[in-house]
Scaffold this motif. Structure first.
Motif, PDB file in Angstrom:
ATOM      1  N   LYS A   7      49.393  36.275  47.185  1.00 15.95           N
ATOM      2  CA  LYS A   7      50.649  35.937  46.783  1.00 15.95           C
ATOM      3  C   LYS A   7      50.504  34.667  45.676  1.00 15.95           C
ATOM      4  N   ASP A   9      52.796  32.196  43.745  1.00 20.75           N
ATOM      5  CA  ASP A   9      53.950  31.682  43.881  1.00 20.75           C
ATOM      6  C   ASP A   9      54.231  30.473  42.798  1.00 20.75           C
ATOM      7  N   ALA A  10      55.108  30.810  41.839  1.00 18.36           N
ATOM      8  CA  ALA A  10      55.431  29.877  40.582  1.00 18.36           C
ATOM      9  C   ALA A  10      54.240  28.863  40.356  1.00 18.36           C
ATOM     10  N   SER A  45      54.467  34.264  38.852  1.00 19.35           N
ATOM     11  CA  SER A  45      54.515  34.698  40.310  1.00 19.35           C
ATOM     12  C   SER A  45      54.026  35.829  40.183  1.00 19.35           C
ATOM     13  N   GLU A  47      52.667  39.258  43.206  1.00 25.47           N
ATOM     14  CA  GLU A  47      51.987  39.598  44.417  1.00 25.47           C
ATOM     15  C   GLU A  47      51.071  40.921  44.208  1.00 25.47           C
ATOM     16  N   GLY A  80      52.965  24.877  42.478  1.00 29.22           N
ATOM     17  CA  GLY A  80      52.960  26.195  42.829  1.00 29.22           C
ATOM     18  C   GLY A  80      51.881  26.538  43.878  1.00 29.22           C
TER      19      GLY A  80
END
Lengths: 340, 321
Positions: A7, A9-10, A45, A47, A80
């Motif tokens: 993951k 994330d930002a 971002s 996944e 992030g």
């Protein structure tokens, strides 16, 4: 859909260069000498699910290699987070870093630079797993032989030095070295870019076999759209540090939504008969030191309007499982198909 | 029509510790004015050495041992050193992969271009600068007058390569040889430059030899294609002939190994083995150990088979109906 294994994330990554003493002194007179910041990644971002191969495509300076390095824990993100199975891969605290990152392994572009010329291939392969206690000491030799055979080389090659191998064979060794760490995720950064076409096909076949046999999860970073199409499930297009489009490979190639993606597809020469037309993107890639305001692509975009000059477009849904960062997508303005 | 470039039986050898190595082996091709010839091959195939040999840029331990290089009917190999120097840059120009190797980092773009103009032409500095400005304009450099004052490091990679191409154009040469000239550039910039090169050939009538490993580039840019393997041209024809109906098993193998030609995720057909070392070539056809069509006959020198100008150096060429 299964839970993502990786993951992102930002994530943003900035590199700042502080000027040296001489530059600061000179700067007193010229007005320069201030720290320079490169925005290599801005608010990315993503996944990745287990067993997926995600392609990351873009031109030089788009941040694709930096993204790979952040995922591999080589660089810590400026802001992030990157988590693998819920645990961060990189941590600002140095002590933490090497324990976490063995589960993401990287394969680099140049197999002439990535292998130590003074170490026998077997030693190169054994170094990592031995240090981290991944393979019991008495099994190292048999495991190394098995790894070499897995990548299509002979077990006896363990006693040779890198200079005795061709580029394609070296890239196989680099792949074996990454696999020796039994990683959860592989990051391939332009791993076939320096190989001749006939050798490239061999290495791509090896990658597809390994993926099938081992259920690999991988990030495949490349500028070559045809290679990416061939091996990836989903593709992320990057421009100047930002993600501009993310879609399953078949959908992206059939119907690219972002004007940059379209332009990129149009400017790529393909093997076919008859003279091609190069529908070039006008202008140059802007500097990541001073990215343009609003949408970073607007100075080169044939559809850009006032909103694009001022407002950074956000990634928004554009159909099932695909997103695109373009005002044309959410503003209700329909792009003329093929007009790019 | 006289060919702008006519290469006949060009052979270049290098003396190495492993013995004589023939890097360019009996290479022949012609390029008509305004046409682009794509010279394709993998690393070590001799494509770059061919370019250097045409310009007489081979130094010891290498030597051009045979052949003729006719530019507008004049054999460059028969010229004295001084006369050859006068031809280089004026009649035949070369563009290299890395523009920083071509450009002098401590001279302004305009100064070095003007210098290149005045080497071959008596012209005032201001006229030479104006001439340079026009050349920059031709290759699509925005605000060329300002770029003349820039140093190479102030330009992007794509701009530098355009400057290198503009320098090659200064004397409206009959022949331009470009060696992997867009390989180091991003695809969007490569697209821009390829479009301009195509236009240059069409408008100036220069004959262009485009040396590259990238089949996709030549198939969309070139009029004619030569495929090199182990120092020889193994196939030669128009782009339609070579890409649309390859006759040499090596060309077929190369085309088959391109991912874009197959359904995603499928295994790619691959050419087994790797390119041979020139010092240890097999007898007869050098492609024999990797060739799916090889027979005992291939231990002898392969014959040149020509049909409708489509030439192939092979005992068992693929038959096309």
């Amino acid at each position: 859909m299964t839970d993502p294994i990786l993951k992102i994330d930002a994530v943003s990554k900035r590199f700042t260069r502080t000027p040296g003493l001489a530059e600061r002194l000179a700067g007193k007179f010229t007005g320069g000498g201030k720290p320079v910041t490169v925005h290599a990644l801005t608010d990315v971002s993503l996944e990745v699910t287990k067993g997926e191969v995600l392609g990351i495509v873009g031109e030089s300076g788009c941040g694709k290699s930096t993204l790979g390095r952040v995922i591999a824990g080589i660089h810590a993100p400026s802001s992030g987070s990157v988590t693998l199975n819920g645990k961060p891969v990189a941590d600002e605290r140095r002590g933490n870093i090497h324990k976490l990152t063995t589960q993401v392994q990287m394969i680099h572009q140049d197999p002439f630079a990535s292998l130590n010329p003074r170490m026998k291939v077997g030693e190169t392969l054994a170094e990592g797993p031995r240090y981290h206690g991944i393979i019991p000491a008495d099994q190292v030799r048999t495991r190394i032989r098995a790894l070499l055979e897995q990548v299509g080389l002979e077990g006896a090659y363990a006693d040779r030095l890198p200079h005795q191998f061709s580029g394609g064979q070296r890239q196989r060794i680099a792949i074996a070295r990454a696999l020796a760490m039994e990683p959860e995720v592989l990051v391939l950064d332009e791993a076939v870019a320096s190989l001749d076409v006939s050798i490239q096909a061999q290495v791509l076949n090896l990658f597809m076999d390994l993926r099938h046999d081992l259920g690999l999860t991988a990030l495949f970073i490349s500028h070559d759209l045809s290679v990416v199409r061939h091996v990836c499930d989903r593709v992320a297009i990057m421009y100047l540090g930002r993600l501009v489009e993310l879609a399953p490979a078949d959908q992206l190639y059939a119907d690219p939504r972002h004007p940059y993606t379209r332009a990129l597809f149009a400017s790529i020469p393909t093997v076919g008969t008859g003279r091609g037309r190069f529908e070039a993107i006008k202008g140059e890639i802007p500097s990541p030191i001073a990215p343009p305001p609003g949408c970073a692509f607007h100075p080169r975009c044939p559809f850009a309007g006032p909103r694009c000059w001022a407002e950074v477009p956000r990634l928004t849904e554009a159909g099932a499982a695909r997103t695109v960062a373009c005002h044309l997508n959410d503003g209700g303005v329909e792009m003329q198909k093929g007009a790019a | 029509m006289t060919a702008a470039l006519d290469v006949k039986g060009l052979t270049t050898r290098f003396e190495t510790r492993a013995g004589h190595v023939t890097a360019v082996n009996d290479v022949s091709f012609t390029v008509q004015p305004g046409r682009i010839m794509g010279l394709v091959g993998e690393s070590g195939s001799g494509k770059s050495v061919t370019g250097f040999s045409i310009l007489g840029l081979i130094d010891a331990p290498g030597e051009v041992t045979a052949g003729a290089v006719l530019v507008d009917g004049v054999d460059l190999r028969k010229l004295s050193k001084e006369d050859l120097r006068k031809m280089r840059g004026r009649k035949v120009a070369m563009v290299f992969q890395d523009p920083m190797m071509t450009l002098n980092p401590v001279l302004r773009v305009g100064d070095q271009m003007a210098m290149a103009v005045r080497v071959h032409q008596a012209m005032s500095k201001s006229d030479a600068l104006e001439h340079a400005r026009k050349a920059l304009e031709v290759v699509g450099i925005p605000s060329p007058a300002e770029r003349l004052k820039a140093y190479p490091h102030q330009l992007s990679g794509g701009m530098r390569q355009r400057v290198a191409i503009a320098m090659a154009l200064l004397h409206s040469p009959s022949v331009i040889i470009a060696d992997e000239a867009t390989t180091a550039l991003d695809v969007s910039i490569q697209g821009q430059i390829l479009a301009e090169v195509r236009e240059l050939a069409d408008t100036t009538g220069a004959a262009i030899v485009w040396i590259t490993h990238d089949l996709a580039v030549v198939s969309s840019l070139a009029d004619d294609i030569c495929v090199m393997y182990a120092g020889r041209i193994v196939e030669r024809g128009t782009a339609e002939q070579v890409i649309g109906g390859p006759r040499h098993p090596y060309t077929q193998g190369l085309l088959d190994s391109i991912p874009a030609r197959h359904e995603p995720g499928r295994k790619l057909p691959q050419i087994p083995g790797s390119t041979p070392q020139l010092s240890r070539l097999p007898d007869g056809c050098p492609f024999r150990p990797r060739c799916p069509r090889a027979s005992e006959l291939c231990r002898t020198e392969p014959p040149l088979d020509v049909r409708d100008g489509h030439a192939v150096l092979c005992h068992h060429p693929l038959e096309r109906v």
